[in-house]
Write an enzyme that holds these catalytic residues in place. Structure first.
Site, PDB file in Angstrom:
ATOM      1  N   MET A 154      -9.240   7.547  -1.513  1.00 53.23           N
ATOM      2  CA  MET A 154     -10.202   7.977  -0.491  1.00 53.23           C
ATOM      3  C   MET A 154     -10.751   9.350  -0.843  1.00 53.23           C
ATOM      4  SD  MET A 154      -7.970   6.989   2.838  1.00 53.23           S
ATOM      5  CE  MET A 154      -7.266   5.364   3.078  1.00 53.23           C
ATOM      6  N   MET A 200     -11.760  -6.165   4.537  1.00 51.88           N
ATOM      7  CA  MET A 200     -11.064  -5.162   5.350  1.00 51.88           C
ATOM      8  C   MET A 200     -10.879  -5.704   6.759  1.00 51.88           C
ATOM      9  SD  MET A 200     -10.409  -2.494   3.498  1.00 51.88           S
ATOM     10  CE  MET A 200      -9.709  -1.589   4.873  1.00 51.88           C
ATOM     11  N   HIS A 227      -7.982   0.251  -4.820  1.00 53.91           N
ATOM     12  CA  HIS A 227      -9.009   0.080  -3.791  1.00 53.91           C
ATOM     13  C   HIS A 227      -9.773   1.395  -3.650  1.00 53.91           C
ATOM     14  CE1 HIS A 227      -9.767  -0.718   0.809  1.00 53.91           C
ATOM     15  NE2 HIS A 227     -10.888  -0.705   0.106  1.00 53.91           N
ATOM     16  N   HIS A 282      -0.802  -1.507  -4.179  1.00 52.61           N
ATOM     17  CA  HIS A 282      -2.166  -1.265  -3.712  1.00 52.61           C
ATOM     18  C   HIS A 282      -2.376   0.246  -3.557  1.00 52.61           C
ATOM     19  CE1 HIS A 282      -5.806  -2.546  -1.505  1.00 52.61           C
ATOM     20  NE2 HIS A 282      -5.560  -1.532  -0.681  1.00 52.61           N
ATOM     21  N   ASP A 318      -6.894  -6.664   3.987  1.00 52.08           N
ATOM     22  CA  ASP A 318      -6.326  -5.313   4.003  1.00 52.08           C
ATOM     23  C   ASP A 318      -6.442  -4.651   5.373  1.00 52.08           C
ATOM     24  OD1 ASP A 318      -5.471  -2.785   3.373  1.00 52.08           O
ATOM     25  OD2 ASP A 318      -7.101  -2.312   2.006  1.00 52.08           O
ATOM     26  N   MET A 362     -12.192   3.658  -2.019  1.00 51.07           N
ATOM     27  CA  MET A 362     -12.993   3.939  -0.828  1.00 51.07           C
ATOM     28  C   MET A 362     -13.702   5.252  -1.093  1.00 51.07           C
ATOM     29  SD  MET A 362     -10.225   2.746   2.004  1.00 51.07           S
ATOM     30  CE  MET A 362      -8.903   2.767   0.812  1.00 51.07           C
ATOM     31  N   ASP A 388      -4.805   3.117  -2.324  1.00 56.02           N
ATOM     32  CA  ASP A 388      -5.958   3.425  -1.484  1.00 56.02           C
ATOM     33  C   ASP A 388      -6.533   4.778  -1.867  1.00 56.02           C
ATOM     34  OD1 ASP A 388      -6.168   1.162   0.308  1.00 56.02           O
ATOM     35  OD2 ASP A 388      -4.194   1.771   1.055  1.00 56.02           O
ATOM     36  N   SER A 428       0.843  -1.197   0.000  1.00 49.98           N
ATOM     37  CA  SER A 428       0.000   0.000   0.000  1.00 49.98           C
ATOM     38  C   SER A 428       0.878   1.247   0.000  1.00 49.98           C
ATOM     39  CB  SER A 428      -0.898   0.008   1.243  1.00 49.98           C
ATOM     40  OG  SER A 428      -1.476   1.293   1.395  1.00 49.98           O
TER      41      SER A 428
HETATM   42  C1  DX5 Z   1      -6.967   1.414   4.972  1.00 51.87           C
HETATM   43  C2  DX5 Z   1      -6.317   0.998   3.699  1.00 51.87           C
HETATM   44  C3  DX5 Z   1      -5.172   0.041   3.833  1.00 51.87           C
HETATM   45  C4  DX5 Z   1      -4.010   0.528   4.606  1.00 51.87           C
HETATM   46  C5  DX5 Z   1      -3.058  -0.598   4.917  1.00 51.87           C
HETATM   47  O1  DX5 Z   1      -8.075   2.187   4.681  1.00 51.87           O
HETATM   48  O2  DX5 Z   1      -7.274   0.400   2.836  1.00 51.87           O
HETATM   49  O3  DX5 Z   1      -4.755  -0.411   2.547  1.00 51.87           O
HETATM   50  O4  DX5 Z   1      -3.314   1.541   3.937  1.00 51.87           O
HETATM   51  O5  DX5 Z   1      -2.061  -0.088   5.707  1.00 51.87           O
HETATM   52  P1  DX5 Z   1      -1.487  -0.838   6.996  1.00 51.87           P
HETATM   53  O6  DX5 Z   1      -0.782  -2.046   6.483  1.00 51.87           O
HETATM   54  O7  DX5 Z   1      -0.626   0.173   7.598  1.00 51.87           O
HETATM   55  O8  DX5 Z   1      -2.685  -1.209   7.841  1.00 51.87           O
HETATM   56 ZN    ZN Z   2      -6.652  -0.664   0.886  1.00 52.60          ZN
END
Ligand code: DX5
Ligand code: ZN
Length: 218
Positions: A36, A139, A65, A32, A177, A67, A34, A7
């Protein structure tokens, strides 16, 4: 298959290129992203532009991913930015028809499609979609931030999902995740997961190859 998806949320973006080269040389195959929107989750991260600029050089599989509240409107943008897998959230949509429509839309671009559930959503809610999916993202922390602790109830959800997968001979990847590290990685895999997202634990590790081995085992 057992693989790590790094990530990039945990990276220092001013040194991202170095980070990605180190990950690539350490055997990471998935990146990955993320995404948001400050609405589906409180945090705001980055959009397709960041993905397309990172993508010029590396050969990693781009695992996106989303979100975000309105995934439908962003599918094409992420496809054009070179997403290989686009995963959206079950909780972001109001009904099953909307979910089916987005799965079909992602597939019309020849892109792989994943569906994600938050920690409080039970796995049976998504059973009806599983034969159409390439990936399910469970998740193991509340989405929004990296660096949180793994929620123990996740193991059971992975087992239930893997049981369904085996019973019906399905092929989707089970991705997990949040909070993945050397203390829980092997147990997550044993529960049936194939792809482990890892951010902060890997970002902080001095020796990435060893850290990956400590998560995945031999
Ligand atoms: C949380 C994300 C994860 C996160 C994982 O919303 O979807 O992908 O960045 O990071 P760690 O490994 O630090 O939990
Ligand atoms: Zn993620």
């Amino acid at each position: 298959m057992k693989e790590i998806a790094y990530s990039i949320l945990s990276s220092d973006f001013s040194k991202l290129e170095d980070d990605l080269n180190i990950m690539l040389n350490s055997g990471v195959k998935y990146l990955h992203y993320d995404v948001m929107d400050g609405h589906f989750v409180n945090n705001i991260s980055f959009g397709p532009h960041v993905l397309s600029t990172i993508n010029k050089e590396h050969k990693l599989i781009n695992d996106v991913h989303l979100m975000i509240t309105n995934p439908r409107d962003y599918v094409e943008k992420f496809v054009l930015a070179n997403a290989d897998i686009i995963t959206f959230h079950y909780e972001a949509l109001k009904n099953d028809d909307d979910i089916d429509e987005i799965i079909n839309l992602i597939h019309t671009y020849n892109c792989k499609c994943g569906l994600s559930i938050k920690p409080k959503t039970s796995v049976d809610k998504i059973f009806k979609f599983l034969n159409k999916l390439d990936l399910v993202l469970i998740m193991s922390v509340e989405p929004g931030f990296g660096g949180q602790s793994f929620i123990e109830e996740t193991y059971k959800k992975i087992e239930v999902l893997d049981g369904f997968k085996k019973k019906y001979g399905l092929n989707f990847i089970i991705e997990v995740d949040g909070g993945v590290n050397n203390t829980n990685g092997k147990k997550i895999l044993k529960s049936g997961a194939n792809l482990l997202v890892c951010g902060s634990y890997l970002a902080k590790a001095d020796h990435k190859k060893e850290a990956i081995l400590s998560i995945l085992g031999d």
